[in-house]
Design an enzyme around this catalytic site. Structure first.
Site, mmCIF file in Angstrom:
data_model
loop_
_atom_site.group_PDB
_atom_site.id
_atom_site.type_symbol
_atom_site.label_atom_id
_atom_site.label_comp_id
_atom_site.label_asym_id
_atom_site.label_seq_id
_atom_site.Cartn_x
_atom_site.Cartn_y
_atom_site.Cartn_z
ATOM 1 N N ASP A 12 36.122 28.500 45.630
ATOM 2 C CA ASP A 12 36.594 29.036 46.927
ATOM 3 C C ASP A 12 36.276 28.010 48.017
ATOM 4 O O ASP A 12 35.467 27.094 47.807
ATOM 5 C CB ASP A 12 35.895 30.366 47.243
ATOM 6 N N CYS A 75 40.302 32.194 45.872
ATOM 7 C CA CYS A 75 40.638 31.951 47.270
ATOM 8 C C CYS A 75 42.143 32.163 47.418
ATOM 9 O O CYS A 75 42.928 31.474 46.749
ATOM 10 C CB CYS A 75 40.259 30.512 47.632
ATOM 11 N N ASN A 76 42.523 33.122 48.242
ATOM 12 C CA ASN A 76 43.954 33.402 48.431
ATOM 13 C C ASN A 76 44.672 32.202 49.038
ATOM 14 O O ASN A 76 45.816 31.905 48.706
ATOM 15 C CB ASN A 76 44.137 34.598 49.378
ATOM 16 N N THR A 77 43.970 31.516 49.946
ATOM 17 C CA THR A 77 44.574 30.398 50.663
ATOM 18 C C THR A 77 44.843 29.233 49.711
ATOM 19 O O THR A 77 45.953 28.691 49.676
ATOM 20 C CB THR A 77 43.637 29.949 51.808
ATOM 21 N N CYS A 187 41.790 37.999 51.761
ATOM 22 C CA CYS A 187 40.949 36.797 51.785
ATOM 23 C C CYS A 187 39.645 37.208 51.121
ATOM 24 O O CYS A 187 39.102 38.284 51.417
ATOM 25 C CB CYS A 187 40.706 36.363 53.232
ATOM 26 N N THR A 188 39.161 36.375 50.216
ATOM 27 C CA THR A 188 38.002 36.781 49.408
ATOM 28 C C THR A 188 36.705 36.853 50.219
ATOM 29 O O THR A 188 35.709 37.395 49.740
ATOM 30 C CB THR A 188 37.829 35.846 48.200
#
Ligand code: DGL
Length: 260
Positions: A12, A75-77, A187-188
């Protein structure tokens, strides 16, 4: 070393992915895990896609040296920026699992009001999320809610208190008491401010994150590749961070529940 015994890499931009690692440990207690948080470069969500891709590939170099058997981009991003390129390069060596906002379960609640998707500006701007949102556009009213600045608070260990509270209040106040059907934490990092979030929204609003779903997907992939750890001991957990300070490692361990 047998492939099954090798560790699983979790990545992340900072401490956020610990929320996903926690679920994975719970679901796969015999596995060995290596967590790497890139806090020196956080936040990712306000960088360019190319910058995030570069940083993600650097992190994977670190994991390759550690001889991981699977990679979770927690990590979504980074998932939205780099998962296609990552799979292109590394899928022949190992399963690569990403994370995206858990929209489906939020829609399935079928509650009145808007579904708010809290995430970084990049996650919400990228094609991956927009495709996902399109799939549900006739079933629910979806409101992307970019939250720049929130990751920075969490990276500093601020999960509660005045600053987080007023940040969240500003974000949700405009939707009114009955205007929120559900909130997706895309978002984590955000599961760590859930307690504060419930102080500013009605108690019955479902707040959903993708961490359990991602851990389940990891288990499915390990099963499919036939590389589940067959040992009968509890696995190990190693935590690394690009900041390399005791403070950030302690914060990571605290979030994982290893210390108070
Ligand atoms: N945890 C990351 C995510 O899930 C935060 C990204 C950031 O560093 O802005 O998107």
């Amino acid at each position: 070393m047998k492939v099954e015994d090798r560790p699983i890499g979790f990545f992340d931009s900072g401490v956020g992915g610990i929320s996903v690692l926690k679920e994975a440990i719970d679901l796969l207690p015999k596995e060995n895990f290596i967590y790497f948080g890139d806090s020196a470069n956080a936040p990712y969500g306000t960088k360019t896609v190319d910058e995030v891709k570069d940083l993600t590939f650097k992190a994977v170099d670190f994991f390759m040296e550690k001889k991981i058997k699977a990679l979770v981009v927690a990590c979504n991003t980074a998932t939205s920026a780099a998962i296609i390129d990552l799979r292109e390069r590394y899928a022949k060596y190992m399963p690569i699992i990403g994370i995206e906002p858990a929209l489906k379960p939020a829609v399935e609640y079928r509650r009145k009001g808007k579904i708010l998707i809290m995430a970084t500006p990049m996650t919400l701007a990228e094609t991956k999320f927009n495709k996902l949102m399109n799939n549900y556009k006739n079933e629910a009213e979806i409101e992307p809610l970019p939250c720049p600045g929130l990751v920075e608070l969490i990276e500093r260990g601020e999960f509660e208190g005045e600053q987080v509270n007023s940040y969240l209040k500003d974000k949700v106040n405009t939707f009114g008491k009955d205007g929120i059907a559900a909130i997706v934490l895309g978002c984590t990092h955000y599961p760590f401010i859930k307690k504060e979030l419930f102080k500013v929204i009605p108690r019955d609003v479902p707040v959903i994150d993708g961490s359990r779903g991602t851990a389940k997907q990891l288990k499915r992939q390990l099963t499919e590749y036939n590389i589940l750890n067959k040992g009968n001991q509890k696995g190990s957990i190693e935590i690394y961070n690009s900041l390399n300070s005791d403070e950030i490692i302690n914060l990571s361990r605290k979030l994982l529940g290893l210390m108070d």
